[in-house]
Design a protein around this motif. Structure first.
Motif, mmCIF file in Angstrom:
data_model
loop_
_atom_site.group_PDB
_atom_site.id
_atom_site.type_symbol
_atom_site.label_atom_id
_atom_site.label_comp_id
_atom_site.label_asym_id
_atom_site.label_seq_id
_atom_site.Cartn_x
_atom_site.Cartn_y
_atom_site.Cartn_z
ATOM 1 N N ASP A 196 -4.020 6.822 8.452
ATOM 2 C CA ASP A 196 -4.634 5.313 8.922
ATOM 3 C C ASP A 196 -5.452 4.780 8.034
ATOM 4 O O ASP A 196 -6.004 5.654 7.086
ATOM 5 C CB ASP A 196 -5.544 5.720 10.076
ATOM 6 C CG ASP A 196 -5.674 4.451 11.078
ATOM 7 O OD1 ASP A 196 -6.344 3.632 10.443
ATOM 8 O OD2 ASP A 196 -5.589 4.256 12.311
ATOM 9 N N ASP A 197 -5.309 3.366 7.632
ATOM 10 C CA ASP A 197 -6.014 2.826 6.666
ATOM 11 C C ASP A 197 -7.474 2.693 7.002
ATOM 12 O O ASP A 197 -8.334 2.264 5.988
ATOM 13 C CB ASP A 197 -5.385 1.448 6.325
ATOM 14 C CG ASP A 197 -5.496 0.704 7.639
ATOM 15 O OD1 ASP A 197 -5.205 1.063 8.708
ATOM 16 O OD2 ASP A 197 -5.890 -0.698 7.259
ATOM 17 N N GLU A 198 -7.791 2.942 8.171
ATOM 18 C CA GLU A 198 -9.288 2.976 8.362
ATOM 19 C C GLU A 198 -9.924 4.307 8.622
ATOM 20 O O GLU A 198 -9.519 5.121 9.603
ATOM 21 C CB GLU A 198 -9.586 2.260 9.756
ATOM 22 C CG GLU A 198 -9.326 0.652 9.643
ATOM 23 C CD GLU A 198 -9.253 -0.267 10.669
ATOM 24 O OE1 GLU A 198 -8.977 0.316 11.888
ATOM 25 O OE2 GLU A 198 -10.128 -1.308 10.952
ATOM 26 N N GLU A 248 -3.997 6.887 3.538
ATOM 27 C CA GLU A 248 -4.147 5.545 4.064
ATOM 28 C C GLU A 248 -3.093 4.523 4.177
ATOM 29 O O GLU A 248 -3.309 3.408 4.877
ATOM 30 C CB GLU A 248 -5.334 4.832 3.050
ATOM 31 C CG GLU A 248 -6.467 5.499 3.215
ATOM 32 C CD GLU A 248 -7.563 4.877 2.146
ATOM 33 O OE1 GLU A 248 -7.238 3.793 1.541
ATOM 34 O OE2 GLU A 248 -8.706 5.182 2.297
ATOM 35 N N ASP A 249 -1.939 5.123 3.839
ATOM 36 C CA ASP A 249 -0.794 4.341 3.944
ATOM 37 C C ASP A 249 0.438 5.162 4.023
ATOM 38 O O ASP A 249 0.511 6.417 3.677
ATOM 39 C CB ASP A 249 -0.236 3.242 2.721
ATOM 40 C CG ASP A 249 -0.456 3.811 1.383
ATOM 41 O OD1 ASP A 249 0.243 5.033 1.247
ATOM 42 O OD2 ASP A 249 -1.070 3.434 0.496
ATOM 43 N N ARG A 297 0.045 -0.308 12.098
ATOM 44 C CA ARG A 297 -0.330 -1.386 11.148
ATOM 45 C C ARG A 297 -1.088 -0.828 10.109
ATOM 46 O O ARG A 297 -2.403 -0.512 10.270
ATOM 47 C CB ARG A 297 -1.035 -2.504 11.929
ATOM 48 C CG ARG A 297 0.122 -3.144 12.865
ATOM 49 C CD ARG A 297 -0.787 -4.591 13.247
ATOM 50 N NE ARG A 297 0.530 -5.232 14.191
ATOM 51 C CZ ARG A 297 0.284 -6.414 14.689
ATOM 52 N NH1 ARG A 297 -0.608 -7.264 14.097
ATOM 53 N NH2 ARG A 297 1.261 -7.041 15.473
ATOM 54 N N MET A 298 -0.913 -0.684 8.818
ATOM 55 C CA MET A 298 -1.234 -0.466 7.623
ATOM 56 C C MET A 298 -0.905 -1.256 6.481
ATOM 57 O O MET A 298 0.449 -1.651 6.390
ATOM 58 C CB MET A 298 -1.029 0.971 7.401
ATOM 59 C CG MET A 298 -1.653 1.951 8.525
ATOM 60 S SD MET A 298 -1.279 3.731 8.051
ATOM 61 C CE MET A 298 0.649 3.681 8.197
ATOM 62 N N PRO A 299 -1.550 -1.394 5.242
ATOM 63 C CA PRO A 299 -1.088 -2.151 4.282
ATOM 64 C C PRO A 299 0.058 -1.390 3.472
ATOM 65 O O PRO A 299 -0.074 0.006 3.585
ATOM 66 C CB PRO A 299 -2.283 -2.196 3.342
ATOM 67 C CG PRO A 299 -3.154 -1.213 3.855
ATOM 68 C CD PRO A 299 -2.760 -0.991 5.339
ATOM 69 N N GLY A 300 0.779 -1.953 2.726
ATOM 70 C CA GLY A 300 1.847 -0.994 2.030
ATOM 71 C C GLY A 300 2.919 -0.655 3.178
ATOM 72 O O GLY A 300 3.524 -1.605 3.869
ATOM 73 N N ASP A 310 4.017 0.740 6.152
ATOM 74 C CA ASP A 310 3.684 0.874 7.486
ATOM 75 C C ASP A 310 3.946 1.998 8.282
ATOM 76 O O ASP A 310 4.676 2.563 7.949
ATOM 77 C CB ASP A 310 3.400 -0.465 8.307
ATOM 78 C CG ASP A 310 4.921 -0.915 8.556
ATOM 79 O OD1 ASP A 310 5.969 -0.021 8.515
ATOM 80 O OD2 ASP A 310 5.027 -2.186 9.138
#
Length: 350
Positions: free
Chosen positions: A10-12, A37-38, A59-62, A64
């Motif tokens: 998770d990116d958070e 994070e990705d 939903r994650m940057p890079g 997903d």
């Protein structure tokens, strides 16, 4: 029940903290061995740790969650995937089904639902690897050993580490006649050691590889683990003991990493090879507060930040900063800020 490895994606950070807090890892024979994070970082972790379960956001940057599931389906089909998303989106659910995710959970996470699906994953993995399954009592003994090793390592207590491993050797007994079983135990305890080294900013240098003879008997396996822990502890002691003077920034960083644990002035003084009186004096001179107040303030700051996120229950916030007694947390928080946790949440400007 054996011990299965879990990766959180998770990116958070707070989402990963939440899952870490809610999961009944030890009770279910599970161990978190990494976070990413990705999707790209997650794939590397799966390869490095040989993870059994991946819990991923969508939903994650890079890369997903959808792309990660696609890659996992091709490269690591045996790994169980649990999808968590804040979006009740049919397309995401369809992708989860397509790539045979074990389940699809919506945020805010329900602890009961999370642990139910974790239990299902553990049961599926146990059935798939029945020939390697460890007895329940032994699995619990290993989980308990990890906790004690973590504590003794941070206290620089080599005798305590060796005592824990000797007790574990007695628990292993004849139950681990198969080399594959001993290999699993050694791998789990070495991964735990790697986490301890990272937490203490120690370089994870190349350790001696375990030859096949290490897994021939419980005694040889435990002796090998002892040597790895002894070497790492010597590194930690050297990094602190032989400095010209106490580095208060090192002490502060140690507190930042372990603020949710039961830290004491005595424990910190012993870990940094100074007297309690000296540490107390110079810490207050440097930071303007005594050590107890500093730790309390850090806990309260973290609690305030996490309380502003309504997806976290007040009980979860209390546990994440080290308070098992929620009632006591309420009292401490109100005394510190002048308002109860619930009031703080309602009035974000307080």
């Amino acid at each position: 029940m054996t011990s299965y490895k879990v990766i959180l994606v998770d990116d958070e950070q707070w989402n990963r903290d939440l899952i870490r807090t809610f999961g009944q890892w030890e009770q279910l024979g599970l161990q978190i061995v990494g976070e990413a994070e990705d999707g790209e970082a997650a794939l590397k972790l799966v390869e490095e740790t040989r993870a059994d379960i991946v819990i991923t956001d969508m939903r994650m940057p890079g890369m997903d969650g959808v792309q990660l599931m696609e890659q996992m389906h091709v490269r690591f089909p045996a790994v169980r995937m649990i999808v968590i998303s804040g979006y009740d989106d049919f397309n995401y659910m369809k992708q989860a089904i397509r790539y045979r995710a074990v389940d699809y959970l919506l945020k805010p996470i329900d602890p009961k639902e999370l642990n139910t699906i974790l239990q299902k994953c553990a049961a599926d993995l146990a059935a798939a690897t029945q020939s390697r399954a460890l007895p329940l009592e032994l699995s619990r003994a290993i989980a308990s050993a990890r906790q004690l090793l973590h504590r003794h390592f941070n206290e620089l207590n080599l005798a305590g580490i060796e005592h824990v491993l000797e007790l574990l050797k007695a628990d292993l007994g004849e139950a681990l006649a198969q080399p594959a079983h001993l290999e699993r135990v050694v791998t789990d305890l070495l991964l735990a050691l790697k986490d301890m080294m990272n937490a203490n900013s120690l370089p994870d240098d190349e350790r001696a590889a375990a030859g096949s003879e290490v897994f021939s008997t419980a005694g040889k396996a435990v002796d090998f683990i002892k040597e790895q822990y002894r070497h790492a502890l010597e590194q930690l002691i050297a990094s602190r003991k032989y400095k010209n003077k106490l580095n208060l920034e090192d002490v502060r960083q140690y507190i930042e990493r372990h603020f949710a644990e039961n830290l004491s002035l005595e424990q910190l003084a012993k870990a940094f090879f100074v007297s309690k009186e000296y540490l107390s004096k110079v810490f207050k001179q440097e930071f303007g507060r005594n050590l107890t107040d500093y730790i309390l303030g850090l806990r309260m700051e973290k609690a305030k930040v996490w309380l502003l996120d309504e997806q976290l229950s007040i009980k979860a916030v209390a546990e994440m900063i080290g308070y098992e007694d929620v009632t006591y947390f309420y009292r401490v928080f109100k005394k510190h800020y002048g308002v109860a946790p619930g009031e703080m949440r309602k009035n974000r400007e307080v």
